[in-house]
Design an enzyme around this catalytic site. Structure first.
Site, PDB file in Angstrom:
ATOM      1  N   CYS A 156     -15.439  -3.290  -9.420  1.00  0.00           N
ATOM      2  CA  CYS A 156     -15.273  -4.012  -8.151  1.00  0.00           C
ATOM      3  C   CYS A 156     -16.431  -3.777  -7.194  1.00  0.00           C
ATOM      4  CB  CYS A 156     -13.947  -3.653  -7.498  1.00  0.00           C
ATOM      5  SG  CYS A 156     -12.536  -4.141  -8.513  1.00  0.00           S
ATOM      6  N   CYS A 216      -1.121  -6.062  -2.313  1.00  0.00           N
ATOM      7  CA  CYS A 216      -2.126  -5.990  -3.383  1.00  0.00           C
ATOM      8  C   CYS A 216      -3.216  -7.002  -3.092  1.00  0.00           C
ATOM      9  CB  CYS A 216      -1.498  -6.341  -4.727  1.00  0.00           C
ATOM     10  SG  CYS A 216      -0.142  -5.269  -5.233  1.00  0.00           S
ATOM     11  N   SER A 217      -4.435  -6.733  -3.566  1.00  0.00           N
ATOM     12  CA  SER A 217      -5.514  -7.695  -3.348  1.00  0.00           C
ATOM     13  C   SER A 217      -5.154  -9.007  -4.027  1.00  0.00           C
ATOM     14  CB  SER A 217      -6.842  -7.154  -3.867  1.00  0.00           C
ATOM     15  OG  SER A 217      -6.700  -6.628  -5.156  1.00  0.00           O
ATOM     16  N   HIS A 237      -9.889 -11.313  -3.279  1.00  0.00           N
ATOM     17  CA  HIS A 237     -10.764 -10.373  -3.992  1.00  0.00           C
ATOM     18  C   HIS A 237     -11.263 -10.967  -5.306  1.00  0.00           C
ATOM     19  CE1 HIS A 237     -12.546  -6.784  -5.448  1.00  0.00           C
ATOM     20  NE2 HIS A 237     -11.494  -6.229  -6.002  1.00  0.00           N
TER      21      HIS A 237
END
Lengths: 400, 130
Positions: A81, A218-219, A348
Site C-alpha cells: 500500500c 475499513c478502507s 483506497h
C-alpha cells in the site's frame, strides 16, 4: 537551490467505480492531468515511475504507449500500500540525484468490488496431511492460527494500542467515532468514493467484518489514479511566476521498512517504521508536528488511524485517545487529519493512495481546496503504510 | 489412538503439548518459521527454545467475515508467552467482546482438526482462558 525538489503539477481522478475505464485509462487521465497542471509536456519528463500493485508490473510502458513513448527510463514499482509513495519518491530521487530535471510519478489501481484482501492461504486441504512451507503446515492456517485478513490484522493493531495504553471507555465506539469523523470530512470532497455522512449509530450497526472494524471502518475498495510532476529547484526558477507560485516544496521524502522487533513476525509492527519515518522526515524538513496544518495518514482501518496519531508524534506518547477525544483531528481542530475523508471514505485504490494523499495536501497548500480548504495551510504531511512493511512520509510546504 | 501429525512443525504433540521456536544462538531472537538467518542480528546458528504454555492475551480481533470455507466467528489474537509473542486463535470462549478481554490469562490447548485419507489425525492448537 539545486538540491530542492518541488511538485509542479499533481492531480487525482475521481475515486469510485470506473467500469468503462481500465488501469491505463485511469493512469493516463491522472498523468495528463498532472502534466496540464504543471504546464509542461511529456517530452520534458526525464523519468517515469509507475505504481500498480495488482496489474502485473508493466503499467509504465503501457502508459507510455498511450501518452508518449519518449524513451526515458521507466521504473515499475510495487511496495504494497506504499506503492504510490514509492513511485513518487523514485521520481524525487532521480531529480535529486541530478539524473532528470523533471519526473513523472503515477499510481493506479482497479479495485472496485475486490472484496476482502489477503487471507488467501486457505486452500482446500489435501487428501493426506503433508507438511509444506516455512511452518511445515499440513493444512492452510488462515483462520486456524490467527487471521490473515487485513481488517483482522489492523483490528489487532488498534486493540494492541489499547492493551498498552488502557482505555476505560467502549473500545468499539472509540474506533467508530474515528470513522464517523472521516465519513463526515468526505462530504466536502467531490472526488471521494463515498460522500455521504454516516452517523455513529449507522457505522456501529453496519456489518461487522473483524471486531472492532465494521464495514465503513475499513478502507473502501475502489478504482482511481493519481499522478505528480516533480521538478528540480533550479529548473523551477526558470519557469513562470504562476508555476512558481503554485509549486509545492517537497521538504522531506522518506521511505522506511520495519526494523526487527520481538513480535514483528507475529503481528506486523506498523508502529516502529512509522515513528522512524516521521522522525527522519521532521529532521529533514526542519519542522515539527506542531507546525503541521493538516495530515493525511494511512487510515486503512479506523483502528489504524488511532495508532498513527502517536506514531507520527501528533500527540504525547501514549496519548492518542485523549488527542482524538479533544477534537484535535476534526477539520476544525488543531491538527486536522484526513480532511479528504481518508481511506475509509475517500477510498483506497492501493497504488494511487500514496500520491492522492500528497495531492490532497498540495490542494490545501495552494489554497485550491474549495469548501474543504484548511485556511492558511502552509505545511502538511502525507503518510502511507504498506503491510509487510513499508512506510512513506512526505512533508510538503507552500511556496514562500 | 490414530496416528497424529501437528498442524505446523512448531507444535510438539505428546503428553505435554507445547510450542517450540528457533532461537538465534547469538542474540536470542525467536522465530517459528524455517530460517535462512536471523533477521535481528544476521546470525546463522539456531537452537530450539520451548515456549511457555501459559500467557496473557495482548491483542485480539473477532473475525466475522472471512475467506470462503473458514468458519466464523472466531477469535484471533496474539499471546504473550513469557516474553515470546505467539499468534493463535483463542478457543473455548464465547466469541464476543464481553467474553474476550485484553490481558486475560490463557493457556495452550490442542484439538483435532480432522483425519486424512490414511486415517492420520491432524492436531491444531489455540489458547483458552486459564
Amino acid at each position: 537551490m539545486s538540491d530542492e525538489v518541488w511538485i509542479l503539477g499533481i492531480t487525482m481522478t475521481k475515486f469510485g467505480k470506473h467500469p468503462d475505464k481500465d488501469s491505463v485509462d485511469l493512469a493516463a487521465e491522472a498523468a495528463l492531468g498532472a502534466l496540464a497542471d504543471a504546464g509542461v509536456g511529456i517530452d520534458r519528463m526525464g523519468i517515469l515511475a509507475a505504481g500498480n500493485l495488482l496489474g502485473g508490473g508493466h503499467l509504465g510502458q503501457s502508459l507510455q504507449k498511450q501518452i508518449g513513448q519518449t524513451g526515458i527510463p521507466v521504473y515499475n514499482v510495487a511496495n504494497a500500500c506504499a506503492t504510490g509513495a514509492t513511485a513518487l519518491r523514485t521520481a524525487i530521487m532521480a531529480v535529486k540525484a541530478g539524473e532528470a530535471d523533471y519526473g513523472l510519478a503515477v499510481g493506479v489501481e482497479k479495485l472496485a468490488g475486490a472484496g476482502l484482501l489477503a487471507g488467501g492461504s486457505r486452500k482446500d486441504d489435501g487428501s493426506t496431511w503433508t507438511p509444506s512451507g516455512r511452518y511445515g503446515a499440513v493444512a492452510a492456517v488462515d483462520g486456524r492460527i490467527g487471521t490473515e485478513i487485513m481488517p483482522g490484522v489492523f483490528a489487532q493493531v488498534g486493540m494492541e494500542y489499547l492493551s498498552a495504553h488502557p482505555y476505560s471507555g467502549n473500545d468499539f465506539e472509540l474506533f467508530a467515532r474515528i470513522s464517523e469523523k472521516n465519513h463526515a470530512h468526505s462530504t466536502l470532497n467531490p472526488l471521494a468514493a463515498y460522500t455521504k455522512r454516516m452517523t455513529l449509530e449507522e457505522i456501529m450497526n453496519d456489518v461487522m467484518i473483524a471486531y472492532p472494524n465494521t464495514r465503513p471502518m475499513c478502507s473502501a475498495n475502489c478504482d482511481g489514479a493519481a499522478a505528480a510532476v516533480v521538478v528540480s529547484g533550479s529548473v523551477l526558477k526558470t519557469l513562470s511566476q504562476e508555476q512558481q507560485r503554485r509549486a509545492v516544496k517537497v521538504s522531506a521524502s522518506v521511505l522506511t521498512t520495519d526494523p526487527w522487533q520481538e513480535a514483528c513476525q507475529i503481528l506486523p509492527d506498523v508502529n516502529t517504521l512509522t515513528r522512524n519515518a516521521a522522525a527522519q522526515a521532521y529532521e529533514a524538513a526542519g519542522v515539527g508536528p506542531a507546525d503541521l496544518d493538516l495530515v493525511e495518514l494511512h487510515d486503512c482501518f479506523a483502528t489504524a488511524e488511532l495508532v498513527h496519531y502517536d506514531n507520527l508524534m501528533l500527540c504525547e506518547p501514549g496519548g492518542a485517545v485523549d488527542f482524538f477525544e479533544s477534537g484535535a483531528t476534526w477539520r476544525d481542530g488543531s491538527t486536522p487529519v484526513n480532511v479528504s475523508g481518508g481511506l475509509q471514505s475517500k477510498g483506497h485504490p492501493i497504488a494511487a493512495t500514496g500520491i492522492a494523499n500528497v495531492w490532497e495536501v498540495c490542494h490545501h497548500l495552494r489554497g485550491e481546496a474549495g469548501d474543504r480548504q484548511i485556511e492558511g495551510a502552509k505545511v502538511g504531511l502525507a503518510h502511507v503504510i504498506g503491510l509487510g512493511s513499508a512506510c512513506g512520509v512526505h512533508i510538503l510546504e507552500k511556496a514562500a | 489412538m490414530p496416528a497424529q501429525i501437528p498442524l505446523v512443525d512448531y507444535l510438539v504433540l505428546g503428553d505435554r503439548p507445547h510450542l517450540v521456536a528457533h532461537e538465534c544462538s547469538a542474540c536470542g531472537a525467536r522465530y517459528f518459521d524455517r530460517r535462512n538467518a536471523c533477521a535481528s542480528c544476521g546470525g546463522t546458528t539456531f537452537g530450539t527454545a520451548e515456549i511457555a504454555t501459559e500467557g496473557t492475551l495482548r491483542t485480539f480481533t473477532i473475525v466475522t467475515f472471512a475467506a470462503p470455507g473458514i468458519p466464523t466467528p472466531y477469535v484471533a489474537g496474539v499471546v504473550d508467552c513469557a516474553g515470546t509473542s505467539v499468534r493463535a486463535n483463542i478457543v473455548n470462549v464465547e466469541p464476543t467482546p464481553e467474553a474476550v478481554t485484553l490481558g486475560m490469562p490463557v493457556r495452550l490447548a490442542t484439538f483435532p482438526i480432522g483425519a486424512d485419507s490414511e486415517g492420520t489425525e491432524a492436531v491444531g492448537f489455540g489458547f483458552e482462558p486459564a
